[in-house]
Design an enzyme around this catalytic site. Structure first.
Site, PDB file in Angstrom:
ATOM      1  CB  VAL A 229      32.474 -84.860 -49.925  1.00  0.00           C
ATOM      2  CG1 VAL A 229      33.790 -85.199 -49.023  1.00  0.00           C
ATOM      3  CG2 VAL A 229      31.546 -83.557 -49.543  1.00  0.00           C
TER       4      VAL A 229
ATOM      5  CG  ASP B 199      14.351 -97.358 -41.699  1.00  0.00           C
ATOM      6  OD1 ASP B 199      13.417 -97.084 -41.951  1.00  0.00           O
ATOM      7  OD2 ASP B 199      15.310 -96.755 -40.971  1.00  0.00           O
TER       8      ASP B 199
ATOM      9  CG  HIS C 102     -10.143 -66.976 -35.422  1.00  0.00           C
ATOM     10  ND1 HIS C 102      -9.279 -66.530 -36.078  1.00  0.00           N
ATOM     11  CD2 HIS C 102     -10.525 -66.031 -34.622  1.00  0.00           C
ATOM     12  CE1 HIS C 102      -8.764 -65.341 -35.976  1.00  0.00           C
ATOM     13  NE2 HIS C 102      -9.707 -64.926 -34.989  1.00  0.00           N
TER      14      HIS C 102
ATOM     15  N   GLY D  14      19.689-111.856 -33.821  1.00  0.00           N
ATOM     16  CA  GLY D  14      18.758-113.105 -34.343  1.00  0.00           C
ATOM     17  C   GLY D  14      19.329-113.422 -35.882  1.00  0.00           C
TER      18      GLY D  14
ATOM     19  CE  LYS E  71      13.014 -84.721 -34.819  1.00  0.00           C
ATOM     20  NZ  LYS E  71      13.371 -85.891 -35.649  1.00  0.00           N
TER      21      LYS E  71
ATOM     22  CB  VAL F 148      25.808 -89.487 -47.563  1.00  0.00           C
ATOM     23  CG1 VAL F 148      26.583 -88.267 -47.503  1.00  0.00           C
ATOM     24  CG2 VAL F 148      26.369 -90.713 -47.046  1.00  0.00           C
TER      25      VAL F 148
ATOM     26  CD  GLU G 220      22.301 -83.238 -51.073  1.00  0.00           C
ATOM     27  OE1 GLU G 220      22.332 -83.364 -49.773  1.00  0.00           O
ATOM     28  OE2 GLU G 220      22.059 -83.983 -51.812  1.00  0.00           O
TER      29      GLU G 220
ATOM     30  CB  ALA H 132      21.718 -80.345 -47.353  1.00  0.00           C
TER      31      ALA H 132
ATOM     32  NE  ARG I 102      19.303 -94.784 -40.473  1.00  0.00           N
ATOM     33  CZ  ARG I 102      19.784 -94.990 -39.162  1.00  0.00           C
ATOM     34  NH1 ARG I 102      20.869 -94.130 -39.341  1.00  0.00           N
ATOM     35  NH2 ARG I 102      19.931 -96.134 -38.626  1.00  0.00           N
TER      36      ARG I 102
END
Ligand code: FAD
Ligand code: AMP
Length: 476
Positions: free
Chosen positions: A249, A323, A455, A122, A58, A281, A214, A192, A283
């Site tokens: 690819v 994850d 607004h 660990g 970011k 591509v 992609e 992509a 994780r």
């Protein structure tokens, strides 16, 4: 005797550090083991997200967006800037300063909450009568700790193409893509998806010719089809990304300082030359070195730690989050699972609704969504009504000079309950929160239509999209 803890968390990314802080808040004696070392070789908490993911990406997106604004958007405001140039070293130093502040901040939060921070890898060693022995190894030294409860939060690692291992010089993973010391003239991006698009945007805005290759036949297939269509138009026509889909690819070769990428597209073999290649591509869950086999921790066929809806593994008092388990690979999902697991250990009820996890892609315009896409509702035979409203007709968006995109709301035809909200446009990452809250409270499109929105604000586009579900927009 090994040091004994109520809760031992393995992994100090957003899942793990949040689990550790919440466990400590709940009164548990808690340790967090993390093995990440930064480019300077120093331990650095915060995992992928803070070190080489969400936060640094970011930072670079903002720098490159500013460069883009100066060069291409300031003119319309009457601001003339001649010879704008980017100093990549300064940009990278700014990024690193932000990263260091935040990773250091986690160390501070650990001190504040009395979480014992242990640096090293660990690994489960054994099941004991009162929990688990976990060994912590760093630089050849090993110490053992004892945990009544263990939370596995070991995250994910970038997937490499089998024929092109990362060297982070010519073939880059996310860490390499965030640390390029100069703007490559020709940049190839394999994949992509979210990361490929964000990294491709950064370097394109700074001057690279960027080609994304992609594998899937369509562009951004996870997103709502209307959003994907609009995104493809803006990214190719305005930003100048070259995006090829349905591309397989097959090889990447390096010679004379350049990369030759071979791929099959529409049945033909093609080749493209690049100076650098980012491989994005996807994780893979990270269980390397965790010692899962020592205690019989179940790993599923795809390599994820197997968990139930409450992040419980097959082992008593061992949880896994983030994850390394099923569900979207997103930092906010990991954090909420961290909180929920700590609260469950404390005997509290906790919930994480994976159906309402917001997705964000920080391109320009940003893309964000929550809930079902129109195509998934169609496929499931759900009857729905759709309302869409463009940023073009919104005063704030026009004043910002960001008229591209729209908000689309999908609501059940019978009940009017909101089933999905899809945004492509300015600050979509912020706007999506209203939709998430609405959906968590089972709101209808009529509810949003009846709420007063400031607004001029971008949120008025959400309001109008809700009105559009009932075909009663006011400003179009
Ligand atoms: P991680 O952050 O991967 O942390 C795991 C930690 O555990 C690491 O420090 C690792 O070194 C350590 N570890 C692993 N094994 C062991 C072990 N055996 N012992 C000790 N330590 C161990 N998500 C978003 O929500 N928003 C974004 O904008 C976003 N942008 C991203 C941009 C990029 C370029 C990338 C790569 C990812 C991005 N993500 C984003 C995804 C986000 O980074 C992950 O979803 C998030 O970091 C997952 O958190 P985690 O705690 O599960 O694992
Ligand atoms: P994400 O999961 O958002 O990080 O995106 C990864 C993207 O890479 C997805 O769009 C995948 O379809 C794409 N992808 C996966 N494997 C390949 C491959 N071998 N070549 C090109 N793209 C790929």
């Amino acid at each position: 005797m090994p040091q004994a803890f109520d809760v031992v968390v393995i992994g100090g990314g957003p899942g793990g550090y949040v689990a550790a802080i919440r466990a400590a808040q709940l009164g548990f004696k808690t340790a967090c083991i993390d093995n990440f070392k930064n480019a300077a070789g120093k331990p650095s908490l915060g995992g992928t997200c803070l070190n080489v993911g969400c936060i640094p990406s970011k930072a670079l997106l903002e720098s490159s967006e500013n460069f883009e604004r100066v060069r291409h958007k300031f003119g319309a405001h009457g601001i003339a800037v001649t010879q704008a140039r980017i100093d990549v070293a300064t940009m990278l130093a700014r990024k690193q300063k932000i990263v260091d502040q935040f990773t250091g901040g986690i160390a501070g939060l650990f001190r504040k909450n009395k979480v014992a921070s242990l640096h090293g890898t660990g690994a489960f060693k054994a099941k004991t009568s009162d929990g688990y022995t976990v060994e912590v190894t760093d630089a050849g030294k090993t110490e053992a700790v004892q945990g009544k409860h263990v939370v596995v939060a070991t995250g994910s690692v970038p997937r490499a193409l089998p024929f092109a291992p990362f060297d982070n010089d010519a073939i880059l993973d996310n860490a390499g893509a965030l640390a390029l010391s100069e703007v490559p003239k020709r940049l190839g991006v394999i994949g992509a998806g979210v990361i490929g698009l964000e990294m491709g945007s950064v370097w394109r805005r700074l001057g690279s010719e960027v080609t994304l290759l992609e594998a899937l036949p369509g562009f951004l297939q996870a997103a709502d089809e209307a959003v994907a269509k609009e995104a493809l138009k803006v990214f190719t026509r305005e930003l100048g990304l070259v995006i090829r889909t349905g591309v397989q690819v097959t090889r990447i070769e390096q010679s004379a300082g350049q990369m030759s990428v071979g791929f099959a597209a529409e049945g033909k073999d093609e080749q493209a030359e690049f100076d650098r290649v980012i491989v994005a591509v996807g994780r893979a869950p990270n269980t390397a070195g965790l010692g899962a086999e020592a205690v019989g921790l179940d790993i599923d066929a795809r390599g994820f730690v197997a968990v139930d809806a409450h992040c419980r593994t097959n082992l008593a008092n061992v949880f896994a989050i983030g994850d390394v388990v099923r569900g979207p690979m997103l930092a906010h999902k990991a954090m909420e699972e961290g909180v929920a697991v700590a609260e469950r250990i404390a005997g509290q009820a906790a919930h994480v609704n994976l159906d309402h996890v917001p997705w964000v892609i920080y391109t320009s315009p940003e893309i964000a969504w929550v809930g079902r896409t129109e195509q998934s509702l169609r496929e499931a035979g759900v009857r729905y009504r759709a309302g869409q409203f463009p940023f073009m007709a919104n005063g704030r968006a026009r004043a910002l000079g960001e008229p591209a995109g729209f908000v689309k709301m999908l609501a059940d035809e019978q009940t009017d309950r909101i089933l999905g909200v899809h945004i492509i446009g300015p600050f979509a990452s912020e706007l999506i929160s209203e939709a998430v809250v609405a959906m968590e409270f089972d709101a209808s499109s009529e509810d949003i239509a009846r709420i007063v929105h400031a607004h001029p604000s971008l949120a008025e586009v959400m309001h109008e999209a809700a009105l559009a579900v009932d075909k009663r927009t006011l400003h179009i």
